[in-house]
Write an enzyme that holds these catalytic residues in place. Structure first.
Site, short mmCIF file in Angstrom:
data_model
loop_
_atom_site.label_atom_id
_atom_site.label_comp_id
_atom_site.label_asym_id
_atom_site.label_seq_id
_atom_site.Cartn_x
_atom_site.Cartn_y
_atom_site.Cartn_z
N GLU A 197 0.81 -1.22 0.00
CA GLU A 197 0.00 0.00 0.00
C GLU A 197 0.84 1.27 0.00
O GLU A 197 0.54 2.24 0.70
CB GLU A 197 -1.00 -0.03 1.16
N GLU A 314 -4.83 -8.48 -1.84
CA GLU A 314 -5.45 -8.43 -0.51
C GLU A 314 -6.85 -7.88 -0.66
O GLU A 314 -7.05 -6.84 -1.29
CB GLU A 314 -4.62 -7.56 0.44
#
Length: 540
Positions: A197, A314
């Site tokens: 991220e 994810e």
């Protein structure tokens, strides 16, 4: 009054095999002449995260001992749950991975676990995994046949230049030693993922696509050097939320054959404490929004890096550890299976569920390791839905979601049906497109649109079922006691529970004549396998 009663009033709760008087006829036409996309054999994937017990959201701390560093690797239920997939892809990673050090000989500091630090990213200090713990984790992976994707720390060596933005090159020395140790032990890592991220504006921290691309080239060089002429693991990145411009630039900078897969994250249901999560799961228009992301990433890869492939690295539905009231219940399977179906249509090769265990969204219960409903949904997908994706035409309500693949192992096709409607059942007739070419142009549109004026004389499978004796296999999933928030799922009316020996229960279908329609009750799910379905693309 119980939550599910409030949510679903005035829901008529029905077992999967009992027909409601209120139902609608639907026709599904399977276009079996060619595939529209494909997945990998290890499409279904689950994550193991780094969060310590002190990770809390909304006045609850749902992680317990489910971290890479403290998970009970000897629990027999854990091994059995992984082995049942034969194999299951496991992605090791999460928010704290860019603060993970590896306890190699030249680390230069003590190898300590995470501690709460207000000034740290996500409120935690750096943490370290010892080589002994890494050995133990790999013992589990080797014994269960897991296919492993491991997320590396991509912030090491960088400096924060302004709030949320990090600059400078990646310091690869600690990661290189860790990979070198892994190679020396012959641990079969399938892929190394770079960062978590950090793409686009990032979550907590971000790195420019230009610098990230240069660092990926370095990582690929390290892997090439350490593996020599032997088989090499894949390089995947960036493990973040999709930003078209950033992702395209990453491919441009890193260049051909460096980045084998582009991983992105999906949390499309909102925050874990959002009371609208249940309603979003049952809203077909809302669910369909993520198709824009899947389509855009597919096009970005085609235009900027056709050597790469899209992965969902994810996805937990609701962010911040999931929804305490929804993520571990039967209701969540509508979102989860719909995500698998949607993403597969856009050539997604891997879909990693957050999590295998930990938080509220684990496939396994954090404390008991007993499977939650989504575990069985994942297992049925993995066992029944093959890698080749087919197109369909569908008539009727948008509340019936349908996806079809070539069937796994048995031949024919496998169909997934999701009835999102609270009170209406669907009577589904499945047809083969072999004899409906003339219907083109008479109101038929592809995927989740209406089919008008379709003649019922169309063959359901083609020439193979002309004798009328062919059977199909049905797996109807419903909630215990008709409660969509139940933690127990029924398969053809039988509760899915561990056996007396603690084994994953067998998943038996019921056999039905192919010439009868499929009844999908309100708020139920059905996998249907047609072993004799004549689909040219599935016989190649």
């Amino acid at each position: 009054m119980r939550l599910w009663s409030l949510f679903l009033l005035p829901l008529l709760c029905l077992p999967a095999r009992v027909r409601s008087d209120d139902y609608s006829d639907v026709t599904v036409i399977v276009r079996g002449s060619e595939t529209i996309a494909s997945t990998s054999d290890e499409f279904v994937c689950a994550t193991i995260d780094w969060w310590p017990p002190e990770k809390c959201n909304y006045d609850q701390c749902p992680w317990g001992r489910a971290s890479v560093l403290n998970l009970d690797l000897t629990n027999p239920l854990l091994a059995k749950a992984i082995q049942a997939f034969s194999p299951l892809r496991i992605r090791v990673g999460g928010s704290l991975q860019d603060q993970v050090l590896y306890g190699t000989p030249n680390l230069g500091s003590s190898c300590d676990p995470f501690t709460k630090v207000s000034s740290g990213l996500f409120g935690f200090s750096q943490g370290c995994i010892t080589l002994e713990r890494w050995d133990d984790i790999n013992d589990l992976f080797l014994n269960t046949g897991a296919v492993v994707t491991f997320g590396l720390n991509a912030l090491q060596g960088r400096q924060q230049t302004r709030k949320g933005v990090w600059g400078g090159p990646w310091n690869s020395s600690n990661a290189r030693e860790f990979i070198e140790y892994t190679v020396s032990k012959n641990y079969p890592i399938d892929s190394w993922e770079f960062g978590n991220e950090l793409s686009g504006s990032g979550i907590g921290a971000s790195v420019s696509a230009e610098q990230y691309g240069k660092d990926l080239v370095e990582l690929q060089t390290i892997i090439n050097e350490l593996h020599g002429d032997s088989s090499k693991p894949l390089v995947v990145a960036p493990g973040g939320f999709y930003d078209q411009k950033w992702f395209a630039q990453l491919l441009d900078v890193s260049g051909p054959n460096v980045l084998n897969a582009m991983t992105h994250h999906i949390y499309n249901l909102g925050a874990g404490n959002d009371p609208q999560v249940p309603n979003r799961i049952l809203n077909p228009q809302y669910l369909s929004r993520t198709s824009d992301t899947f389509r855009s990433l597919q096009l970005t890869i085609q235009r900027h890096g056709p050597w790469s492939a899209p992965w969902v690295g994810e996805s937990g539905g609701a962010y911040n550890s999931g929804s305490r009231l929804v993520s571990n219940t039967f209701l969540n399977s509508f979102w989860y299976l719909d995500q698998l179906g949607q993403s597969a249509k856009y050539d997604t090769k891997v879909y990693c569920r957050q999590t295998l265990i930990g938080g509220n969204y684990g496939l396994l219960d954090t404390d008991t390791f007993v499977p939650n409903p989504d575990y069985y949904s994942a297992l049925l997908w993995h066992r029944l839905m093959g890698t080749r994706v087919l197109s369909i035409d569908i008539s009727g309500s948008s509340y019936l979601r349908a996806y079809v693949h070539c069937a796994k192992q048995k031949g024919g096709v496998a169909l997934l049906l999701l009835n999102l409607h609270r009170t209406m059942g669907f009577m589904v007739s499945v047809r083969n497109d072999l004899n409906v070419n003339l219907a083109e142009g008479r109101g038929i549109r592809r995927d989740n649109a209406f089919v008008h004026g379709l003649k019922r004389t169309v063959s359901w499978v083609g020439s193979k079922a002309s004798d009328g004796f062919s059977k199909r296999e049905e797996y109807h999933l419903s909630a215990k006691d008709g409660n969509p928030f139940a933690r127990t799922m029924l398969l053809n009316g039988v509760p899915l529970e561990l056996t007396e020996d603690g084994d994953i229960p067998p998943l038996y279908p019921v056999e039905v004549s192919v010439n009868s329609p499929i009844y999908v009750a309100p708020l139920t799910i059905a996998f249907v396998v047609f072993p004799d379905f004549e689909a040219e693309a599935c016989g190649r």
